[in-house]
Design an enzyme around this catalytic site. Structure first.
Site, PDB file in Angstrom:
ATOM      1  N   SER A  83       0.943  -1.261  -0.060  1.00  9.35           N
ATOM      2  CA  SER A  83       0.195  -0.081  -0.055  1.00  9.35           C
ATOM      3  C   SER A  83       0.870   1.237   0.134  1.00  9.35           C
ATOM      4  CB  SER A  83      -1.000  -0.040   0.977  1.00  9.35           C
ATOM      5  OG  SER A  83      -1.977   0.947   0.989  1.00  9.35           O
ATOM      6  N   LYS A 106      -0.667  -4.230  -3.577  1.00  4.40           N
ATOM      7  CA  LYS A 106      -1.878  -3.519  -3.486  1.00  4.40           C
ATOM      8  C   LYS A 106      -1.662  -2.210  -4.150  1.00  4.40           C
ATOM      9  CE  LYS A 106      -5.131  -2.084   0.248  1.00  4.40           C
ATOM     10  NZ  LYS A 106      -5.114  -0.644   0.060  1.00  4.40           N
TER      11      LYS A 106
END
Length: 539
Positions: A441, A466
Site C-alpha cells: 500500500s 496492493k
C-alpha cells in the site's frame, strides 16, 4: 379549466401535451389541444392542432351544421391518443425517449383531424367536459398505479446515505457492470429494512455486488477499530492482515506483517503466513475487519490462533498487550574499514504510516545527520501501509523534484502528486530502500516513487502488490464504509496491483529485520549477512 398530461409538477413549465379549456372568451367555450408545443399560440376560437414543425394551427370552425359527426370522431381520436400515451409514456413521468413517440402520435392525430376537416361544427361544451374528464380519470389512474405507496423511513435514509457515498466515491463508475441507480430502486422496494440489523444486511449485500474485497461496510464497532489502526497504540497481538491473492488457492487470511516486539512477532509469526482460525472460528470466509476485531481485546486476555507456515500448521496461544505503534526506529552504523572518523550509515526502520510518521522520519534524519551520517538505509520490510498522505509526505523528504504517484480511475489519470523540492530534507545523500512481500500500500507508493525517480536502490523481494487506494466514510449512525476510490500508478506509469514492485537486487535471506542486529551486517565481514557499504549503495 386546464389539464396537463405527460408532465409532472416539476416540469409544468414545459408540458409535452395539454388539453385546455380557454377562458379568454367565456361565451365561446373554445378549447386548445397542444402536442409538442412549448409556447402559447393564438387561440382561433375553435378546436385546433399545432406542432413545432408547423407554423400554422389547424382549426375547426364552430359554425358546422353536422355536429353528430364531430362528436363521433373527436372522442375516438382522444381515446386512441390517451391509450397510446398511457401504454408507452406513463403520465406524470414522461421520459425523453417518449418524445419521438409523441411526434408520431401528433402526426397521426393531425391526419385524423384532416379527415374530419369538412366538419364545420365544434363539439358541444358538455361533451368537451365529458371527454376531458374521462381522459383525466384515465391519466390519474395510470399515475396513481405508478406512484410508490411507501414513504422513506429512517432505515431507508441510512441505506441511501451508504448508496450515495459509493455512488460519488467508488473508482469503477460501471459499478461492476450494473445499473447503480436501478439497484437502489430495487433494493428500496424489495430489501427488508425494518430494523437496523436488516438495514446493515441490505448495505452489505449492496457492497458485495461490487466484488471488491477492499470496499467494505463497517458496523460502528468495526469502524472504530479501523480508525484505531492509524493511531499510536493498539491492544492486540500486533498483526497486519489481508486477503490472499485471487490467483492462488490459499484460504484464510494472510499475514502482511507482524509488529516488531508484539505478541505475534515474539511467537515467530512471519509475513506470508496464513491465519486459518481465530478462537476456533474459521477465517475462510471471514472479513478482515471482523478478524481485526477478534484479534484485539482487553490487555492481558488470551486469543488462540491456527497459523500455517508453508506446509506446517501451528496452534498459538497469544496474550494481548498494548502494542506501541512507534512508526520510526533508527540506528547509526559504522561500516568496517572506514576508520573512527569515517562517515557513518543511518538506518531508519519505518513500520507503519500512522499520524505524523513523516515528522518522525524527518526528525530521525536531522538527528543522525548531526552524528556524521552521510548515507541512509530506509527499511520498509513488513510495512503494510497506513495513511496515504503520510506516504506522500515522506517521499517529499527524499526528493528534490518529480512525480510521486499518479491517481487513476476508470477514465485514466485523475490526479498527480508531485514535489518541487521545497519540503526536501535529504535529497542528495545515497539511499537504499529495503522491501519484501510484506511491503504494501502506502509503502509501495513510497518505494515506487524513490525507484522510478532514480533516487534510491531497492533491495529485497517483490512487494505485496496492493495498487488501490481506499478512503473511509463515516455514516450518520457511527457505522462507516471503506471505499476503493482510486488506483495508483508509479511515476513510470506502472500499475503494481497484484504484481508488486520489483527490487533492483535481492537481499540475503539471513539479513535481520530488527534494527539492533542490522549494524552487525555492515561491520563483521565474517557474518552470513555481511554487506560491503560500496556494494550496498551501488546500482
Amino acid at each position: 379549466m386546464e389539464v396537463i398530461l405527460g408532465s409532472s409538477a416539476a416540469f409544468a413549465a414545459a408540458p409535452s401535451f395539454a388539453v385546455c379549456y380557454s377562458r379568454r372568451n367565456p361565451t365561446a367555450h373554445s378549447s386548445e389541444v397542444l402536442l409538442l408545443n412549448y409556447y402559447p399560440v393564438k387561440n382561433c376560437g375553435s378546436w385546433y392542432l399545432k406542432s413545432k414543425e408547423q407554423s400554422s394551427a389547424i382549426c375547426f370552425s364552430s359554425q358546422s351544421a353536422d355536429r353528430s359527426n364531430a362528436f363521433k370522431n373527436f372522442p375516438r381520436s382522444f381515446w386512441w391518443l390517451n391509450k397510446r400515451l398511457a401504454l408507452h409514456c406513463s403520465f406524470f413521468g414522461l421520459k425523453a425517449e417518449c418524445i419521438p413517440r409523441l411526434r408520431k402520435i401528433s402526426i397521426s392525430l393531425q391526419k385524423e383531424v384532416k379527415r374530419v376537416e369538412t366538419i364545420n361544427n365544434v363539439v358541444p361544451s358538455f361533451s368537451l367536459h365529458l371527454i376531458a374528464g374521462v381522459m383525466l380519470f384515465m391519466t390519474l389512474g395510470v399515475s396513481v398505479a405508478k406512484t410508490p405507496s411507501w414513504a422513506l423511513t429512517e432505515e431507508n435514509l441510512l441505506f441511501l446515505e451508504a448508496w450515495r457515498a459509493i455512488d460519488r466515491a467508488y473508482v469503477d463508475k460501471t459499478f461492476n457492470g450494473q445499473s447503480w441507480f436501478r439497484y437502489r430502486e430495487n433494493a428500496l422496494r424489495t430489501e427488508p429494512m425494518n430494523t437496523r440489523e436488516e438495514t446493515y444486511a441490505a448495505i452489505r449485500k449492496m457492497v458485495a455486488t461490487l466484488d471488491d474485497p477492499f470496499t467494505r461496510f463497517l458496523e460502528p464497532k468495526k469502524f472504530k477499530s479501523l480508525r484505531s489502526g492509524t493511531r499510536s497504540t493498539l491492544t492486540g497481538v500486533g498483526l497486519s492482515i489481508g486477503y490472499p491473492k485471487k490467483d492462488t488457492s490459499d484460504s484464510g487470511l494472510v499475514v502482511i506483517s507482524a509488529a516488531p516486539g508484539g505478541p505475534a512477532f515474539k511467537a515467530g509469526v512471519l509475513s506470508g503466513d496464513f491465519i486459518l482460525a481465530i478462537d476456533d472460528n474459521s477465517t475462510e470466509s471471514m472479513e478482515i475487519y471482523d478478524a481485526a476485531e477478534r484479534l484485539q481485546g482487553p490487555e492481558g486476555s488470551k486469543v488462540e490462533l491456527a497459523v500455517r507456515h508453508g506446509s506446517e500448521t501451528r496452534r498459538l496461544s497469544l496474550i494481548r498487550e498494548k502494542v506501541l505503534l512507534n512508526p520510526v526506529k533508527s540506528r547509526v552504523c559504522r561500516p568496517t574499514g572506514l576508520g573512527e572518523d569515517g562517515p557513518l550509515v543511518g538506518y531508519i526502520k519505518l513500520t507503519s504510516f500512522t499520524q505524523n510518521a513523516s515528522g518522525a522520519v524527518r526528525e530521525a534524519i536531522e538527528t543522525m545527520r548531526g552524528n556524521n551520517v552521510n548515507s541512509f538505509i530506509l527499511d520498509l520490510r513488513d510495512n503494510s501501509g497506513g495513511l496515504f498522505p503520510e506516504g506522500v509526505e515522506i517521499a517529499k523528504i527524499w526528493l528534490d523534484k518529480g512525480v510521486i504517484v499518479y491517481i487513476c480511475d476508470s477514465q485514466g489519470v485523475r490526479d498527480i502528486y508531485e514535489t518541487d523540492g521545497s519540503n526536501a530534507t535529504a535529497a542528495s545523500e545515497p539511499l537504499v530502500v529495503l522491501v519484501n512481500k510484506g511491503t504494501a500500500s502506502a509503502s509501495e507508493i513510497l518505494a515506487g516513487a524513490l525507484k522510478d525517480n532514480k533516487r534510491a536502490v531497492l533491495i529485497g523481494e517483490p512487494t505485496y502488490g496492493k495498487g488501490k487506494i481506499q478512503s473511509v466514510f463515516e455514516l450518520s449512525d457511527g457505522s462507516g464504509l471503506a471505499i476503493t476510490v482510486a488506483r495508483y500508478e508509479t511515476p513510470a506509469h506502472i500499475d503494481i496491483d497484484k504484481v508488486g514492485i520489483i527490487p533492483d537486487r535481492t537481499l540475503p535471506v539471513s539479513f535481520p529485520k530488527d534494527e539492533d542486529s542490522f549494524c552487525g551486517c555492515l561491520q563483521d565481514p565474517a557474518s552470513a549477512c555481511y554487506l560491503n557499504k560500496v556494494e550496498l549503495f551501488s546500482r
